[in-house]
Design a protein around this motif. Structure first.
Motif, PDB file in Angstrom:
ATOM      1  N   ASP A  34       0.828  -1.196   0.000  1.00 27.90           N
ATOM      2  CA  ASP A  34       0.000   0.000   0.000  1.00 27.90           C
ATOM      3  C   ASP A  34       0.871   1.258   0.000  1.00 27.90           C
ATOM      4  OD1 ASP A  34      -3.016   0.615   0.272  1.00 27.90           O
ATOM      5  OD2 ASP A  34      -2.056   2.033   1.642  1.00 27.90           O
ATOM      6  N   ILE A  35       1.929   1.244   0.800  1.00 28.60           N
ATOM      7  CA  ILE A  35       2.818   2.403   0.871  1.00 28.60           C
ATOM      8  C   ILE A  35       3.613   2.557  -0.418  1.00 28.60           C
ATOM      9  CG2 ILE A  35       4.889   3.282   2.023  1.00 28.60           C
ATOM     10  CD1 ILE A  35       3.689   2.185   4.656  1.00 28.60           C
ATOM     11  N   LYS A  36       4.113   1.462  -0.951  1.00 21.41           N
ATOM     12  CA  LYS A  36       4.862   1.531  -2.202  1.00 21.41           C
ATOM     13  C   LYS A  36       3.987   2.065  -3.336  1.00 21.41           C
ATOM     14  CE  LYS A  36       7.762  -1.313  -5.245  1.00 21.41           C
ATOM     15  NZ  LYS A  36       8.284  -2.689  -5.507  1.00 21.41           N
ATOM     16  N   ILE A  51      -0.745  17.813  -8.355  1.00 29.00           N
ATOM     17  CA  ILE A  51      -0.347  18.484  -7.117  1.00 29.00           C
ATOM     18  C   ILE A  51       1.042  19.059  -7.331  1.00 29.00           C
ATOM     19  CG2 ILE A  51      -1.763  16.944  -5.692  1.00 29.00           C
ATOM     20  CD1 ILE A  51       0.777  15.494  -4.841  1.00 29.00           C
ATOM     21  N   GLN A  52       1.479  19.909  -6.436  1.00 29.89           N
ATOM     22  CA  GLN A  52       2.793  20.512  -6.566  1.00 29.89           C
ATOM     23  C   GLN A  52       3.893  19.468  -6.317  1.00 29.89           C
ATOM     24  OE1 GLN A  52       3.423  23.703  -7.579  1.00 29.89           O
ATOM     25  NE2 GLN A  52       1.193  23.710  -7.930  1.00 29.89           N
ATOM     26  N   PRO A  53       5.002  19.540  -7.055  1.00 30.20           N
ATOM     27  CA  PRO A  53       6.105  18.601  -6.808  1.00 30.20           C
ATOM     28  C   PRO A  53       6.549  18.567  -5.353  1.00 30.20           C
ATOM     29  CG  PRO A  53       6.471  19.777  -8.857  1.00 30.20           C
ATOM     30  CD  PRO A  53       5.268  20.409  -8.223  1.00 30.20           C
ATOM     31  N   ALA A  54       6.560  19.744  -4.708  1.00 26.74           N
ATOM     32  CA  ALA A  54       6.967  19.793  -3.297  1.00 26.74           C
ATOM     33  C   ALA A  54       5.977  19.017  -2.427  1.00 26.74           C
ATOM     34  CB  ALA A  54       7.063  21.236  -2.822  1.00 26.74           C
ATOM     35  N   GLU A  55       4.704  19.094  -2.793  1.00 26.26           N
ATOM     36  CA  GLU A  55       3.700  18.345  -2.050  1.00 26.26           C
ATOM     37  C   GLU A  55       3.897  16.835  -2.255  1.00 26.26           C
ATOM     38  OE1 GLU A  55      -0.138  21.334  -1.991  1.00 26.26           O
ATOM     39  OE2 GLU A  55       0.284  20.240  -3.857  1.00 26.26           O
ATOM     40  N   ALA A  56       4.207  16.452  -3.485  1.00 27.44           N
ATOM     41  CA  ALA A  56       4.470  15.033  -3.764  1.00 27.44           C
ATOM     42  C   ALA A  56       5.668  14.546  -2.970  1.00 27.44           C
ATOM     43  CB  ALA A  56       4.713  14.830  -5.261  1.00 27.44           C
ATOM     44  N   ASP A  57       6.703  15.387  -2.880  1.00 22.14           N
ATOM     45  CA  ASP A  57       7.897  15.016  -2.106  1.00 22.14           C
ATOM     46  C   ASP A  57       7.555  14.847  -0.631  1.00 22.14           C
ATOM     47  OD1 ASP A  57       9.473  15.074  -4.357  1.00 22.14           O
ATOM     48  OD2 ASP A  57      10.237  17.099  -4.014  1.00 22.14           O
ATOM     49  N   ALA A  58       6.734  15.759  -0.112  1.00 19.34           N
ATOM     50  CA  ALA A  58       6.359  15.690   1.299  1.00 19.34           C
ATOM     51  C   ALA A  58       5.550  14.421   1.579  1.00 19.34           C
ATOM     52  CB  ALA A  58       5.553  16.930   1.688  1.00 19.34           C
ATOM     53  N   ILE A  59       4.642  14.107   0.694  1.00 20.27           N
ATOM     54  CA  ILE A  59       3.829  12.892   0.866  1.00 20.27           C
ATOM     55  C   ILE A  59       4.704  11.655   0.815  1.00 20.27           C
ATOM     56  CG2 ILE A  59       2.083  11.449  -0.240  1.00 20.27           C
ATOM     57  CD1 ILE A  59       0.667  14.087  -1.078  1.00 20.27           C
ATOM     58  N   ALA A  60       5.613  11.597  -0.166  1.00 20.42           N
ATOM     59  CA  ALA A  60       6.488  10.426  -0.301  1.00 20.42           C
ATOM     60  C   ALA A  60       7.370  10.257   0.927  1.00 20.42           C
ATOM     61  CB  ALA A  60       7.339  10.551  -1.562  1.00 20.42           C
ATOM     62  N   SER A  61       7.926  11.366   1.412  1.00 17.90           N
ATOM     63  CA  SER A  61       8.773  11.300   2.605  1.00 17.90           C
ATOM     64  C   SER A  61       7.961  10.862   3.820  1.00 17.90           C
ATOM     65  CB  SER A  61       9.413  12.665   2.880  1.00 17.90           C
ATOM     66  OG  SER A  61      10.294  13.019   1.826  1.00 17.90           O
ATOM     67  N   GLY A  62       6.744  11.405   3.940  1.00 13.14           N
ATOM     68  CA  GLY A  62       5.886  11.014   5.055  1.00 13.14           C
ATOM     69  C   GLY A  62       5.535   9.533   5.011  1.00 13.14           C
ATOM     70  N   LEU A  63       5.285   9.014   3.828  1.00 13.68           N
ATOM     71  CA  LEU A  63       4.977   7.586   3.690  1.00 13.68           C
ATOM     72  C   LEU A  63       6.169   6.717   4.068  1.00 13.68           C
ATOM     73  CD1 LEU A  63       2.899   7.714   0.382  1.00 13.68           C
ATOM     74  CD2 LEU A  63       2.048   6.947   2.613  1.00 13.68           C
ATOM     75  N   GLU A  64       7.363   7.166   3.723  1.00 13.00           N
ATOM     76  CA  GLU A  64       8.570   6.433   4.126  1.00 13.00           C
ATOM     77  C   GLU A  64       8.683   6.389   5.648  1.00 13.00           C
ATOM     78  OE1 GLU A  64      10.485   4.695   2.330  1.00 13.00           O
ATOM     79  OE2 GLU A  64      10.512   5.491   0.275  1.00 13.00           O
ATOM     80  N   GLU A  65       8.337   7.481   6.287  1.00 13.19           N
ATOM     81  CA  GLU A  65       8.378   7.519   7.752  1.00 13.19           C
ATOM     82  C   GLU A  65       7.322   6.591   8.358  1.00 13.19           C
ATOM     83  OE1 GLU A  65       8.232  11.461   9.400  1.00 13.19           O
ATOM     84  OE2 GLU A  65       9.574  12.273   7.852  1.00 13.19           O
ATOM     85  N   VAL A  66       6.139   6.583   7.748  1.00 17.23           N
ATOM     86  CA  VAL A  66       5.085   5.674   8.224  1.00 17.23           C
ATOM     87  C   VAL A  66       5.553   4.221   8.097  1.00 17.23           C
ATOM     88  CG1 VAL A  66       2.767   4.788   7.761  1.00 17.23           C
ATOM     89  CG2 VAL A  66       3.186   7.265   7.731  1.00 17.23           C
ATOM     90  N   LEU A  67       6.192   3.902   6.979  1.00 15.32           N
ATOM     91  CA  LEU A  67       6.720   2.545   6.770  1.00 15.32           C
ATOM     92  C   LEU A  67       7.728   2.189   7.856  1.00 15.32           C
ATOM     93  CD1 LEU A  67       7.032  -0.028   5.081  1.00 15.32           C
ATOM     94  CD2 LEU A  67       8.731   1.184   3.693  1.00 15.32           C
ATOM     95  N   MET A  86      -6.894   3.225   4.682  1.00 15.28           N
ATOM     96  CA  MET A  86      -7.291   4.404   5.443  1.00 15.28           C
ATOM     97  C   MET A  86      -6.439   4.573   6.695  1.00 15.28           C
ATOM     98  SD  MET A  86     -11.412   4.264   4.811  1.00 15.28           S
ATOM     99  CE  MET A  86     -11.782   5.816   5.615  1.00 15.28           C
ATOM    100  N   ASN A  87      -5.965   3.478   7.262  1.00 13.10           N
ATOM    101  CA  ASN A  87      -5.039   3.595   8.390  1.00 13.10           C
ATOM    102  C   ASN A  87      -3.779   4.347   7.971  1.00 13.10           C
ATOM    103  OD1 ASN A  87      -5.203   2.077  11.251  1.00 13.10           O
ATOM    104  ND2 ASN A  87      -6.628   1.105   9.803  1.00 13.10           N
ATOM    105  N   ILE A  88      -3.219   3.957   6.837  1.00 16.83           N
ATOM    106  CA  ILE A  88      -1.978   4.594   6.388  1.00 16.83           C
ATOM    107  C   ILE A  88      -2.230   6.057   6.037  1.00 16.83           C
ATOM    108  CG2 ILE A  88      -0.320   4.635   4.462  1.00 16.83           C
ATOM    109  CD1 ILE A  88      -0.258   1.565   4.690  1.00 16.83           C
ATOM    110  N   GLU A  89      -3.369   6.343   5.397  1.00 20.28           N
ATOM    111  CA  GLU A  89      -3.658   7.738   5.065  1.00 20.28           C
ATOM    112  C   GLU A  89      -3.813   8.589   6.323  1.00 20.28           C
ATOM    113  OE1 GLU A  89      -6.802  10.341   2.396  1.00 20.28           O
ATOM    114  OE2 GLU A  89      -6.513   8.206   1.951  1.00 20.28           O
ATOM    115  N   GLN A  90      -4.453   8.027   7.342  1.00 20.42           N
ATOM    116  CA  GLN A  90      -4.586   8.752   8.617  1.00 20.42           C
ATOM    117  C   GLN A  90      -3.215   8.983   9.244  1.00 20.42           C
ATOM    118  OE1 GLN A  90      -7.293  10.081   9.712  1.00 20.42           O
ATOM    119  NE2 GLN A  90      -9.081   8.744   9.642  1.00 20.42           N
ATOM    120  N   LEU A  91      -2.370   7.950   9.257  1.00 20.27           N
ATOM    121  CA  LEU A  91      -1.024   8.090   9.822  1.00 20.27           C
ATOM    122  C   LEU A  91      -0.206   9.125   9.051  1.00 20.27           C
ATOM    123  CD1 LEU A  91      -0.318   4.287  10.358  1.00 20.27           C
ATOM    124  CD2 LEU A  91      -0.547   5.979  12.190  1.00 20.27           C
ATOM    125  N   LEU A  92      -0.370   9.133   7.736  1.00 15.21           N
ATOM    126  CA  LEU A  92       0.352  10.101   6.902  1.00 15.21           C
ATOM    127  C   LEU A  92      -0.084  11.523   7.222  1.00 15.21           C
ATOM    128  CD1 LEU A  92       2.145  10.823   4.406  1.00 15.21           C
ATOM    129  CD2 LEU A  92       0.065  10.539   3.021  1.00 15.21           C
TER     130      LEU A  92
END
Length: 461
Positions: A34-36, A51-67, A86-92
């Protein structure tokens, strides 16, 4: 925290429904996929300017942290958040704030779960194929040691004709080779990316599905959004292929159980792969083989459950489809566990060659060769068969074997019998004479083993 889908609702979900509806207890195993998939989706949203590239970067980094948090055991999943997505989206969102809510742009849980399951199954199929190949190598090693080990072949569980243990083992090697091929074929159909199908009708956003497919290593993308979210053929196909693996393991285990009994005494299982009795101190039970045999029904049941779940639901996604995961996950786990434990049980068993040879010499397993002897001298096979059958009956009446009959006794059934009949019905010669392709002659089986080794030395199919 409110439901991510709760805008239309005026009441909270009843706690009974929360528990009944939630799948997080079992679909949490999909977290890595799901995270990948979410990282690839976020990167695509940024690349496409959705979305903005910076926003995509923030989301990707946040997902790595959730992982990292999940794998470190720092996350307790919530039933209220229903599922892994939905758990992962909430954590993100907790980690990166409002920007985390943009991740679900141009995506539904329907295409998201289809993506996760396909990614999961592709990896699991790879592991099953590897286990099947390891088992085939073990069978080849064992067969190579027993090219000359004579045993009776059976039909109707009655002694039929003599073969070798090597030839018998190679029959199972053929079965597991076909299992490997079926799994590889199943993986091809799982290797199609559904993300971008949305809930059922795609999306109005200018997404780049091919980009996501490349990021996630998919060979192709789905071509119909309705089918993409409602298809579980790949799960059924895997479970059907897994069921055949279990059929083959179960048949093999049944023979191991028989062979290890005092009535056969063809093999002895190693103590480390046997168990005892709480009451009877003499017992040595083939429980591993019995349990594998029993677990076959479990996998068959999952196949039936998936077929039944799918048979009556209209397009596209329906909540019934949540029932796919537990069946699929347990089928995966069961077939892998059985393959893992079966191989060392096989490798450590002791073959009692003398008992196999004795059994091959009994039961008139050379009677067909007696009929063939006459057929080679021009006697129509049906007549030769009758003469050989009468000779067998004579032996039964007189407590003899075919090699104990005198030549005058043989001539009572056909004047064409000569002294060389005794050579023709020797057990080793009966086996060696069957040197047609696919036959049990040792040199033929050795060639089959060599070709199988060559195939297995190549890349995974």
């Amino acid at each position: 925290m409110g439901k991510l889908w709760g805008g239309r609702f005026q009441k909270n979900t009843d706690h009974l429904v929360e528990d009944f509806h939630s799948s997080i207890s079992f679909d949490q195993r999909l977290y890595k996929y799901d995270i990948k998939g979410s990282i690839a989706h976020a990167r695509m949203l940024g690349e496409a300017g959705i979305i903005q590239p910076a926003e995509a970067d923030a989301i990707a980094s946040g997902l790595e942290e959730v992982l990292a948090d999940i794998e470190a055991g720092r996350v307790e999943f919530s039933v209220e958040s229903e599922d892994i997505h939905m758990n992962i989206e909430q954590l993100l969102t907790v980690k990166v704030g409002e920007v985390g809510k943009k991740l679900h742009t141009a995506r539904s849980r329907n295409d998201q779960v289809a993506l996760d399951i396909r990614m999961y199954l592709k990896d699991e199929i790879g592991e099953v194929i590897a286990l099947l190949r390891e088992l085939q190598v073990s069978l080849l090693d064992l067969a190579e040691k027993h090219l000359e080990t004579v045993m009776p072949g059976y039909t109707h569980l009655q002694r039929a004709q003599p073969v070798t243990l090597a030839h018998h083992l190679m029959a199972y090697c053929e079965m597991f080779r076909r299992d490997e091929e079926r799994m590889a074929d199943c993986r091809r159909r799982a290797d199609v990316m559904p993300l971008g199908a949305g809930a059922l009708a795609g999306t109005t956003f200018p997404i780049d599905r091919a980009y996501v497919a490349r990021q996630l290593g998919f060979a192709a993308i789905t071509e119909n959004s309705l089918d993409a979210v409602s298809d579980r053929d790949f799960a059924v196909e895997f479970t059907a292929a897994a069921s055949l693996i279990m059929v083959h393991l179960s048949r093999f285990c049944e023979e191991i159980i028989l062979w290890s009994s005092a009535e056969f005494s063809f093999i002895e299982l190693d103590d480390s792969y046997s168990t005892g009795s709480s009451m009877m101190p003499q017992k040595k039970n083939p429980d591993v083989a019995e349990l594998i045999r029993g677990k076959s029904g479990r996998v068959f049941g999952h196949l039936q459950a998936l077929l039944t779940m799918l048979k009556g639901i209209p397009l596209a996604y329906n909540k019934d489809m949540q029932e796919d995961k537990e069946a699929l996950f347990d089928a995966v786990d069961t077939v892998k566990k059985c393959l893992v434990v079966f191989r060392p049980m096989l490798e450590t068993m002791r073959v009692v060659k003398e008992n196999m040879a004795t059994a091959a010499r009994g039961g008139f397993t050379n009677a067909t060769d007696l009929a063939d002897y006459l057929a080679r001298r021009g006697v129509p096979f049906r007549e030769a068969h009758e003469a050989a059958g009468k000779a067998v009956f004579f032996c039964l009446e007189n407590g003899k074997t075919l090699d104990q009959m005198t030549l005058p006794e043989y001539k009572e059934f056909s004047p064409l019998f000569e002294e060389d009949v005794y050579e023709a019905i020797k057990i080793n010669r009966c086996i060696g004479a069957r040197n047609v392709p696919g036959g049990p002659a040792p040199e033929e089986v050795a060639g089959v083993i060599a070709r199988a080794r060559q195939r297995l030395a190549g890349d995974v199919t």
